[in-house]
Design a protein around this motif. Structure first.
Motif, PDB file in Angstrom:
ATOM      1  N   ARG A 260      -0.156  -6.645  -0.726  1.00  0.00           N
ATOM      2  CA  ARG A 260       0.955  -6.395   0.199  1.00  0.00           C
ATOM      3  C   ARG A 260       2.221  -6.002  -0.545  1.00  0.00           C
ATOM      4  O   ARG A 260       2.978  -5.135  -0.081  1.00  0.00           O
ATOM      5  CB  ARG A 260       1.187  -7.640   1.065  1.00  0.00           C
ATOM      6  CG  ARG A 260       0.042  -7.905   2.025  1.00  0.00           C
ATOM      7  CD  ARG A 260       0.235  -9.162   2.850  1.00  0.00           C
ATOM      8  NE  ARG A 260       1.371  -9.052   3.770  1.00  0.00           N
ATOM      9  CZ  ARG A 260       1.651  -9.956   4.706  1.00  0.00           C
ATOM     10  NH1 ARG A 260       0.878 -11.038   4.845  1.00  0.00           N
ATOM     11  NH2 ARG A 260       2.683  -9.801   5.494  1.00  0.00           N
TER      12      ARG A 260
ATOM     13  N   ALA B 295       2.382  -4.446  -3.423  1.00  0.00           N
ATOM     14  CA  ALA B 295       2.213  -3.079  -3.912  1.00  0.00           C
ATOM     15  C   ALA B 295       2.288  -2.075  -2.771  1.00  0.00           C
ATOM     16  O   ALA B 295       2.953  -1.038  -2.871  1.00  0.00           O
ATOM     17  CB  ALA B 295       0.876  -2.957  -4.647  1.00  0.00           C
ATOM     18  N   ASP B 296       1.598  -2.382  -1.675  1.00  0.00           N
ATOM     19  CA  ASP B 296       1.548  -1.453  -0.555  1.00  0.00           C
ATOM     20  C   ASP B 296       2.915  -1.269   0.095  1.00  0.00           C
ATOM     21  O   ASP B 296       3.229  -0.196   0.631  1.00  0.00           O
ATOM     22  CB  ASP B 296       0.539  -1.974   0.478  1.00  0.00           C
ATOM     23  CG  ASP B 296       0.364  -1.028   1.646  1.00  0.00           C
ATOM     24  OD1 ASP B 296      -0.101   0.111   1.418  1.00  0.00           O
ATOM     25  OD2 ASP B 296       0.688  -1.426   2.788  1.00  0.00           O
TER      26      ASP B 296
ATOM     27  N   SER C  44       5.712  -1.246  -1.476  1.00  0.00           N
ATOM     28  CA  SER C  44       6.622  -0.579  -2.418  1.00  0.00           C
ATOM     29  C   SER C  44       6.809   0.894  -2.048  1.00  0.00           C
ATOM     30  O   SER C  44       5.846   1.568  -1.652  1.00  0.00           O
ATOM     31  CB  SER C  44       6.047  -0.692  -3.834  1.00  0.00           C
ATOM     32  OG  SER C  44       6.744   0.162  -4.716  1.00  0.00           O
TER      33      SER C  44
ATOM     34  N   TRP D 293       4.224   3.283  -3.599  1.00  0.00           N
ATOM     35  CA  TRP D 293       2.787   3.116  -3.400  1.00  0.00           C
ATOM     36  C   TRP D 293       2.033   4.446  -3.379  1.00  0.00           C
ATOM     37  O   TRP D 293       0.881   4.530  -3.846  1.00  0.00           O
ATOM     38  CB  TRP D 293       2.525   2.347  -2.111  1.00  0.00           C
ATOM     39  CG  TRP D 293       1.066   2.245  -1.741  1.00  0.00           C
ATOM     40  CD1 TRP D 293       0.459   2.784  -0.662  1.00  0.00           C
ATOM     41  CD2 TRP D 293       0.046   1.557  -2.480  1.00  0.00           C
ATOM     42  NE1 TRP D 293      -0.880   2.479  -0.666  1.00  0.00           N
ATOM     43  CE2 TRP D 293      -1.162   1.718  -1.779  1.00  0.00           C
ATOM     44  CE3 TRP D 293       0.038   0.822  -3.666  1.00  0.00           C
ATOM     45  CZ2 TRP D 293      -2.369   1.184  -2.211  1.00  0.00           C
ATOM     46  CZ3 TRP D 293      -1.167   0.279  -4.105  1.00  0.00           C
ATOM     47  CH2 TRP D 293      -2.350   0.458  -3.387  1.00  0.00           C
TER      48      TRP D 293
ATOM     49  N   MET E  11       1.577   5.007  -6.860  1.00  0.00           N
ATOM     50  CA  MET E  11       0.968   3.838  -7.487  1.00  0.00           C
ATOM     51  C   MET E  11      -0.548   3.810  -7.285  1.00  0.00           C
ATOM     52  O   MET E  11      -1.321   3.505  -8.195  1.00  0.00           O
ATOM     53  CB  MET E  11       1.603   2.570  -6.891  1.00  0.00           C
ATOM     54  CG  MET E  11       1.306   1.279  -7.653  1.00  0.00           C
ATOM     55  SD  MET E  11       1.988  -0.167  -6.788  1.00  0.00           S
ATOM     56  CE  MET E  11       3.738   0.235  -6.720  1.00  0.00           C
ATOM     57  N   ARG E  12      -0.984   4.135  -6.075  1.00  0.00           N
ATOM     58  CA  ARG E  12      -2.414   4.054  -5.769  1.00  0.00           C
ATOM     59  C   ARG E  12      -3.243   5.032  -6.590  1.00  0.00           C
ATOM     60  O   ARG E  12      -4.434   4.810  -6.803  1.00  0.00           O
ATOM     61  CB  ARG E  12      -2.645   4.301  -4.268  1.00  0.00           C
ATOM     62  CG  ARG E  12      -2.149   5.645  -3.780  1.00  0.00           C
ATOM     63  CD  ARG E  12      -2.125   5.701  -2.250  1.00  0.00           C
ATOM     64  NE  ARG E  12      -1.533   6.941  -1.772  1.00  0.00           N
ATOM     65  CZ  ARG E  12      -2.218   8.056  -1.542  1.00  0.00           C
ATOM     66  NH1 ARG E  12      -3.524   8.078  -1.729  1.00  0.00           N
ATOM     67  NH2 ARG E  12      -1.610   9.137  -1.113  1.00  0.00           N
TER      68      ARG E  12
ATOM     69  N   ALA F 221      -3.630   3.166 -10.078  1.00  0.00           N
ATOM     70  CA  ALA F 221      -4.156   1.797 -10.077  1.00  0.00           C
ATOM     71  C   ALA F 221      -5.538   1.802 -10.708  1.00  0.00           C
ATOM     72  O   ALA F 221      -6.385   2.642 -10.391  1.00  0.00           O
ATOM     73  CB  ALA F 221      -4.219   1.256  -8.651  1.00  0.00           C
TER      74      ALA F 221
END
Length: 331
Positions: A209, A211-212, A214, A217, A220-221, A224
Protein backbone atom coordinates in the motif's frame (compact mmCIF):
# COMPACT_ATOMS: atom_id res chain seq x y z
CA UNK A 1 -9.76 -73.88 6.52
CA UNK A 2 -11.55 -71.00 4.80
CA UNK A 3 -9.60 -67.92 3.74
CA UNK A 4 -10.15 -64.71 5.65
CA UNK A 5 -12.26 -62.18 3.75
CA UNK A 6 -10.26 -59.24 2.39
CA UNK A 7 -10.08 -56.16 4.59
CA UNK A 8 -12.13 -53.35 3.03
CA UNK A 9 -10.10 -50.33 1.93
CA UNK A 10 -9.68 -47.41 4.28
CA UNK A 11 -11.90 -44.55 3.14
CA UNK A 12 -10.34 -41.08 3.22
CA UNK A 13 -12.12 -37.93 2.10
CA UNK A 14 -10.18 -34.84 1.09
CA UNK A 15 -12.08 -31.56 1.40
CA UNK A 16 -10.50 -28.63 -0.42
CA UNK A 17 -8.52 -29.62 -3.51
CA UNK A 18 -5.90 -26.89 -3.43
CA UNK A 19 -2.14 -27.42 -3.24
CA UNK A 20 -2.36 -29.19 0.12
CA UNK A 21 -5.37 -31.34 -0.76
CA UNK A 22 -3.95 -32.23 -4.16
CA UNK A 23 -0.61 -33.17 -2.63
CA UNK A 24 -2.33 -35.41 -0.10
CA UNK A 25 -4.13 -37.12 -2.95
CA UNK A 26 -0.88 -37.64 -4.86
CA UNK A 27 0.82 -39.09 -1.80
CA UNK A 28 -2.02 -41.48 -0.97
CA UNK A 29 -3.54 -42.47 -4.31
CA UNK A 30 -1.17 -45.35 -5.09
CA UNK A 31 -1.89 -47.17 -1.82
CA UNK A 32 -4.07 -50.16 -2.64
CA UNK A 33 -5.45 -50.22 0.89
CA UNK A 34 -6.83 -46.67 0.64
CA UNK A 35 -9.78 -45.25 -1.26
CA UNK A 36 -9.63 -41.45 -1.65
CA UNK A 37 -12.70 -39.31 -2.33
CA UNK A 38 -12.33 -35.61 -3.12
CA UNK A 39 -14.66 -32.67 -2.56
CA UNK A 40 -14.31 -29.02 -3.48
CA UNK A 41 -16.88 -26.26 -3.68
CA UNK A 42 -15.54 -25.62 -7.17
CA UNK A 43 -17.00 -28.56 -9.08
CA UNK A 44 -14.67 -28.03 -12.02
CA UNK A 45 -11.68 -28.32 -9.70
CA UNK A 46 -13.04 -31.55 -8.22
CA UNK A 47 -13.53 -32.99 -11.71
CA UNK A 48 -10.01 -31.92 -12.68
CA UNK A 49 -8.52 -33.62 -9.61
CA UNK A 50 -10.37 -36.83 -10.46
CA UNK A 51 -9.32 -36.71 -14.12
CA UNK A 52 -5.68 -36.37 -13.08
CA UNK A 53 -5.97 -39.32 -10.72
CA UNK A 54 -5.34 -37.30 -7.57
CA UNK A 55 -8.48 -38.86 -6.08
CA UNK A 56 -10.27 -42.06 -6.98
CA UNK A 57 -13.60 -40.26 -7.27
CA UNK A 58 -15.04 -36.78 -6.75
CA UNK A 59 -18.27 -35.74 -5.07
CA UNK A 60 -20.19 -32.49 -5.33
CA UNK A 61 -22.34 -33.00 -2.23
CA UNK A 62 -20.41 -32.68 1.04
CA UNK A 63 -22.50 -35.09 3.16
CA UNK A 64 -22.24 -37.66 0.38
CA UNK A 65 -18.48 -37.13 0.18
CA UNK A 66 -17.91 -37.91 3.88
CA UNK A 67 -20.49 -40.67 4.23
CA UNK A 68 -18.73 -43.83 5.36
CA UNK A 69 -15.31 -42.14 5.56
CA UNK A 70 -12.89 -43.38 8.19
CA UNK A 71 -10.82 -40.19 8.00
CA UNK A 72 -11.80 -36.75 6.71
CA UNK A 73 -8.98 -34.32 5.95
CA UNK A 74 -10.65 -30.91 6.02
CA UNK A 75 -8.56 -28.27 4.29
CA UNK A 76 -9.38 -25.18 2.27
CA UNK A 77 -9.98 -21.68 3.67
CA UNK A 78 -10.21 -21.47 7.44
CA UNK A 79 -13.36 -19.36 7.10
CA UNK A 80 -15.19 -22.31 5.50
CA UNK A 81 -14.25 -24.97 8.04
CA UNK A 82 -16.91 -24.25 10.66
CA UNK A 83 -19.65 -24.41 8.04
CA UNK A 84 -18.20 -27.61 6.54
CA UNK A 85 -18.11 -29.26 9.97
CA UNK A 86 -21.73 -28.30 10.61
CA UNK A 87 -22.83 -29.58 7.20
CA UNK A 88 -20.97 -32.89 7.33
CA UNK A 89 -21.76 -33.74 10.97
CA UNK A 90 -24.99 -35.75 10.39
CA UNK A 91 -23.32 -37.84 7.66
CA UNK A 92 -20.21 -38.86 9.62
CA UNK A 93 -20.17 -42.48 10.72
CA UNK A 94 -19.50 -43.41 14.32
CA UNK A 95 -15.76 -43.33 15.22
CA UNK A 96 -14.87 -41.23 12.16
CA UNK A 97 -11.89 -38.90 12.57
CA UNK A 98 -11.94 -35.37 11.18
CA UNK A 99 -8.60 -33.60 10.86
CA UNK A 100 -8.85 -29.84 10.30
CA UNK A 101 -5.83 -28.63 8.34
CA UNK A 102 -4.82 -24.99 8.56
CA UNK A 103 -2.66 -22.31 10.17
CA UNK A 104 -4.54 -22.27 13.51
CA UNK A 105 -5.33 -25.11 15.91
CA UNK A 106 -7.63 -23.72 18.60
CA UNK A 107 -10.59 -22.47 16.49
CA UNK A 108 -11.10 -25.72 14.52
CA UNK A 109 -11.03 -27.74 17.75
CA UNK A 110 -13.74 -25.48 19.21
CA UNK A 111 -15.82 -25.80 16.02
CA UNK A 112 -15.49 -29.56 16.06
CA UNK A 113 -16.56 -29.76 19.68
CA UNK A 114 -19.56 -27.54 18.93
CA UNK A 115 -20.77 -29.25 15.75
CA UNK A 116 -19.73 -32.91 15.72
CA UNK A 117 -21.92 -35.51 17.43
CA UNK A 118 -20.61 -37.87 20.09
CA UNK A 119 -18.08 -40.53 19.14
CA UNK A 120 -16.77 -38.49 16.20
CA UNK A 121 -13.25 -37.30 16.80
CA UNK A 122 -11.64 -34.01 15.79
CA UNK A 123 -7.91 -33.31 15.54
CA UNK A 124 -6.34 -30.05 14.34
CA UNK A 125 -3.22 -30.20 12.21
CA UNK A 126 -0.94 -27.55 10.76
CA UNK A 127 1.25 -29.08 8.03
CA UNK A 128 4.68 -27.42 7.83
CA UNK A 129 5.97 -28.10 4.33
CA UNK A 130 9.05 -29.69 2.84
CA UNK A 131 11.87 -27.09 3.04
CA UNK A 132 12.52 -27.66 -0.67
CA UNK A 133 9.28 -25.74 -1.39
CA UNK A 134 9.79 -22.78 0.94
CA UNK A 135 10.59 -20.39 -1.89
CA UNK A 136 8.88 -21.79 -4.99
CA UNK A 137 5.78 -19.60 -4.65
CA UNK A 138 3.54 -22.10 -6.46
CA UNK A 139 -0.16 -22.21 -5.61
CA UNK A 140 -3.26 -24.20 -6.48
CA UNK A 141 -3.87 -27.73 -7.72
CA UNK A 142 -1.17 -27.43 -10.37
CA UNK A 143 1.38 -27.03 -7.55
CA UNK A 144 0.43 -30.35 -5.91
CA UNK A 145 3.48 -32.52 -5.19
CA UNK A 146 3.61 -35.99 -3.66
CA UNK A 147 6.58 -34.96 -1.49
CA UNK A 148 5.13 -31.64 -0.32
CA UNK A 149 5.15 -32.85 3.30
CA UNK A 150 8.36 -34.89 3.26
CA UNK A 151 11.03 -33.62 5.67
CA UNK A 152 8.45 -31.25 7.13
CA UNK A 153 6.50 -31.23 10.38
CA UNK A 154 2.85 -31.58 11.34
CA UNK A 155 1.82 -29.58 14.41
CA UNK A 156 -1.00 -31.54 16.04
CA UNK A 157 -3.57 -30.90 18.76
CA UNK A 158 -6.66 -32.86 19.74
CA UNK A 159 -10.00 -31.93 21.19
CA UNK A 160 -10.83 -33.00 24.75
CA UNK A 161 -13.18 -35.74 23.53
CA UNK A 162 -10.83 -37.20 20.91
CA UNK A 163 -9.85 -40.82 21.46
CA UNK A 164 -6.13 -41.56 21.79
CA UNK A 165 -6.43 -43.73 18.68
CA UNK A 166 -7.57 -40.70 16.68
CA UNK A 167 -4.51 -38.74 17.75
CA UNK A 168 -2.26 -41.71 16.96
CA UNK A 169 -3.89 -41.96 13.55
CA UNK A 170 -2.88 -38.42 12.60
CA UNK A 171 0.60 -38.94 14.02
CA UNK A 172 1.00 -42.06 11.87
CA UNK A 173 -0.37 -40.27 8.82
CA UNK A 174 2.21 -37.50 9.21
CA UNK A 175 4.96 -40.12 9.45
CA UNK A 176 3.64 -41.91 6.38
CA UNK A 177 3.90 -38.66 4.45
CA UNK A 178 7.53 -38.27 5.55
CA UNK A 179 6.80 -35.54 8.10
CA UNK A 180 7.57 -35.36 11.81
CA UNK A 181 4.48 -35.28 14.07
CA UNK A 182 4.81 -32.60 16.72
CA UNK A 183 2.20 -32.23 19.47
CA UNK A 184 1.53 -28.70 20.68
CA UNK A 185 -0.78 -26.87 23.01
CA UNK A 186 -3.22 -25.14 20.62
CA UNK A 187 -3.03 -21.79 22.43
CA UNK A 188 0.77 -21.86 22.34
CA UNK A 189 0.79 -22.76 18.65
CA UNK A 190 -1.67 -20.02 17.71
CA UNK A 191 0.30 -17.50 19.75
CA UNK A 192 3.40 -18.27 17.69
CA UNK A 193 1.41 -17.99 14.47
CA UNK A 194 0.72 -14.35 15.29
CA UNK A 195 4.35 -13.74 14.36
CA UNK A 196 4.84 -16.43 11.73
CA UNK A 197 1.63 -16.09 9.74
CA UNK A 198 -0.23 -12.93 10.67
CA UNK A 199 2.67 -10.48 10.88
CA UNK A 200 4.14 -11.30 7.43
CA UNK A 201 0.72 -10.66 5.88
CA UNK A 202 0.35 -7.27 7.56
CA UNK A 203 3.89 -6.14 6.72
CA UNK A 204 3.35 -7.21 3.11
CA UNK A 205 0.07 -5.26 3.07
CA UNK A 206 1.74 -2.14 4.48
CA UNK A 207 4.62 -2.33 1.99
CA UNK A 208 2.36 -2.80 -1.03
CA UNK A 209 0.00 0.00 0.00
CA UNK A 210 2.85 2.41 0.75
CA UNK A 211 4.43 1.72 -2.62
CA UNK A 212 1.17 1.79 -4.56
CA UNK A 213 0.15 5.11 -2.95
CA UNK A 214 3.44 6.74 -3.95
CA UNK A 215 3.35 9.23 -6.84
CA UNK A 216 6.27 7.27 -8.26
CA UNK A 217 4.44 3.93 -8.46
CA UNK A 218 4.03 4.14 -12.24
CA UNK A 219 7.82 3.94 -12.62
CA UNK A 220 8.44 2.01 -9.41
CA UNK A 221 6.52 -1.04 -10.61
CA UNK A 222 8.79 -1.31 -13.64
CA UNK A 223 11.94 -1.70 -11.58
CA UNK A 224 10.51 -3.67 -8.65
CA UNK A 225 12.52 -6.88 -8.36
CA UNK A 226 13.04 -9.92 -6.14
CA UNK A 227 13.11 -8.02 -2.85
CA UNK A 228 9.70 -6.45 -3.43
CA UNK A 229 8.22 -9.66 -4.87
CA UNK A 230 9.46 -11.74 -1.93
CA UNK A 231 8.41 -9.23 0.71
CA UNK A 232 4.84 -9.02 -0.63
CA UNK A 233 4.32 -12.71 -1.48
CA UNK A 234 2.38 -13.35 1.75
CA UNK A 235 -0.54 -11.43 0.21
CA UNK A 236 -1.09 -14.32 -2.22
CA UNK A 237 -1.98 -16.71 0.60
CA UNK A 238 -3.43 -14.22 3.10
CA UNK A 239 -6.44 -15.49 5.04
CA UNK A 240 -8.47 -12.68 6.67
CA UNK A 241 -10.18 -15.23 8.91
CA UNK A 242 -6.85 -16.31 10.37
CA UNK A 243 -6.05 -12.69 11.22
CA UNK A 244 -9.42 -12.07 12.86
CA UNK A 245 -9.53 -15.35 14.77
CA UNK A 246 -6.00 -14.81 16.06
CA UNK A 247 -6.36 -11.06 16.58
CA UNK A 248 -4.81 -10.70 20.04
CA UNK A 249 -1.69 -12.65 19.10
CA UNK A 250 -1.29 -10.81 15.81
CA UNK A 251 -1.65 -7.44 17.53
CA UNK A 252 0.98 -8.35 20.12
CA UNK A 253 3.55 -9.15 17.46
CA UNK A 254 2.49 -6.19 15.33
CA UNK A 255 3.22 -3.88 18.27
CA UNK A 256 6.62 -5.54 18.73
CA UNK A 257 7.39 -5.11 15.02
CA UNK A 258 6.35 -1.46 15.10
CA UNK A 259 8.74 -0.90 18.03
CA UNK A 260 11.55 -2.55 16.06
CA UNK A 261 10.79 -0.42 13.00
CA UNK A 262 10.84 2.72 15.13
CA UNK A 263 14.24 1.76 16.53
CA UNK A 264 15.60 1.13 13.03
CA UNK A 265 14.08 4.42 11.84
CA UNK A 266 15.85 6.26 14.65
CA UNK A 267 19.18 4.69 13.64
CA UNK A 268 18.62 5.64 10.01
CA UNK A 269 17.52 9.18 10.89
CA UNK A 270 20.64 9.67 13.03
CA UNK A 271 22.83 8.44 10.21
CA UNK A 272 24.14 5.71 12.52
CA UNK A 273 25.47 3.46 9.78
CA UNK A 274 27.50 1.29 12.14
CA UNK A 275 24.50 0.46 14.32
CA UNK A 276 22.34 -0.22 11.28
CA UNK A 277 25.00 -2.47 9.73
CA UNK A 278 25.36 -4.39 12.98
CA UNK A 279 21.59 -4.88 13.24
CA UNK A 280 21.39 -6.14 9.65
CA UNK A 281 24.34 -8.47 10.11
CA UNK A 282 22.93 -9.96 13.31
CA UNK A 283 19.52 -10.47 11.70
CA UNK A 284 21.06 -12.08 8.61
CA UNK A 285 23.08 -14.44 10.81
CA UNK A 286 20.00 -15.47 12.78
CA UNK A 287 18.03 -16.03 9.59
CA UNK A 288 20.80 -18.17 8.10
CA UNK A 289 20.89 -20.25 11.29
CA UNK A 290 17.12 -20.76 11.17
CA UNK A 291 17.24 -21.65 7.44
CA UNK A 292 19.92 -24.27 8.06
CA UNK A 293 17.96 -25.76 10.96
CA UNK A 294 14.77 -25.73 8.89
CA UNK A 295 16.56 -27.54 6.07
CA UNK A 296 17.95 -30.14 8.44
CA UNK A 297 14.69 -30.52 10.36
CA UNK A 298 16.29 -32.07 13.45
CA UNK A 299 14.65 -29.88 16.05
CA UNK A 300 15.03 -32.21 18.98
CA UNK A 301 18.34 -33.72 20.05
CA UNK A 302 16.49 -36.94 20.75
CA UNK A 303 15.60 -37.20 17.09
CA UNK A 304 19.22 -38.16 16.36
CA UNK A 305 18.56 -41.46 18.14
CA UNK A 306 15.14 -41.92 16.59
CA UNK A 307 14.45 -45.57 15.67
CA UNK A 308 13.76 -46.53 12.07
CA UNK A 309 10.15 -45.86 11.10
CA UNK A 310 7.95 -48.86 10.31
CA UNK A 311 6.94 -49.38 6.70
CA UNK A 312 3.81 -47.79 5.27
CA UNK A 313 2.02 -51.13 5.44
CA UNK A 314 2.95 -51.65 9.08
CA UNK A 315 1.71 -48.22 10.11
CA UNK A 316 -1.43 -48.46 8.03
CA UNK A 317 -2.33 -51.76 9.59
CA UNK A 318 -1.83 -50.46 13.11
CA UNK A 319 -3.73 -47.24 12.52
CA UNK A 320 -6.72 -48.50 10.61
CA UNK A 321 -7.33 -52.02 11.92
CA UNK A 322 -7.18 -51.18 15.64
CA UNK A 323 -9.98 -50.58 18.06
CA UNK A 324 -10.95 -47.21 16.61
CA UNK A 325 -12.34 -48.76 13.43
CA UNK A 326 -13.52 -52.16 14.60
CA UNK A 327 -17.15 -51.12 14.29
CA UNK A 328 -16.79 -50.14 10.66
CA UNK A 329 -19.38 -51.58 8.30
CA UNK A 330 -18.00 -53.86 5.60
CA UNK A 331 -19.84 -52.89 2.49
Amino acid sequence: MSARPPTPPVKITLIGLDRVGGSLGLALRERKTIRVTGFDRDGDLARLAASRGLVHDARWDLPEAVSGADLVLLGGPLADQAEHLRTMAPALREAAVVACLGPLLAPPLAWGQAHLPARRHVVAAHPILNPAYLHDGALGLDAARADLFARGLWALAAGPEAAPEAVKLLSDLAALLGAQPHFMDPAEHDGLMGALDGLPVLTALALLRAADASPGWAEMRKVADRGFATATFALNTADPAALSLNRDNVLRYLDAALAELQAVRDQLARGDQAALAMALAEAAERRAKWAAEREQGEWEAAEQDRPELPTFGDLLGRAFTGGLFQKRDKK
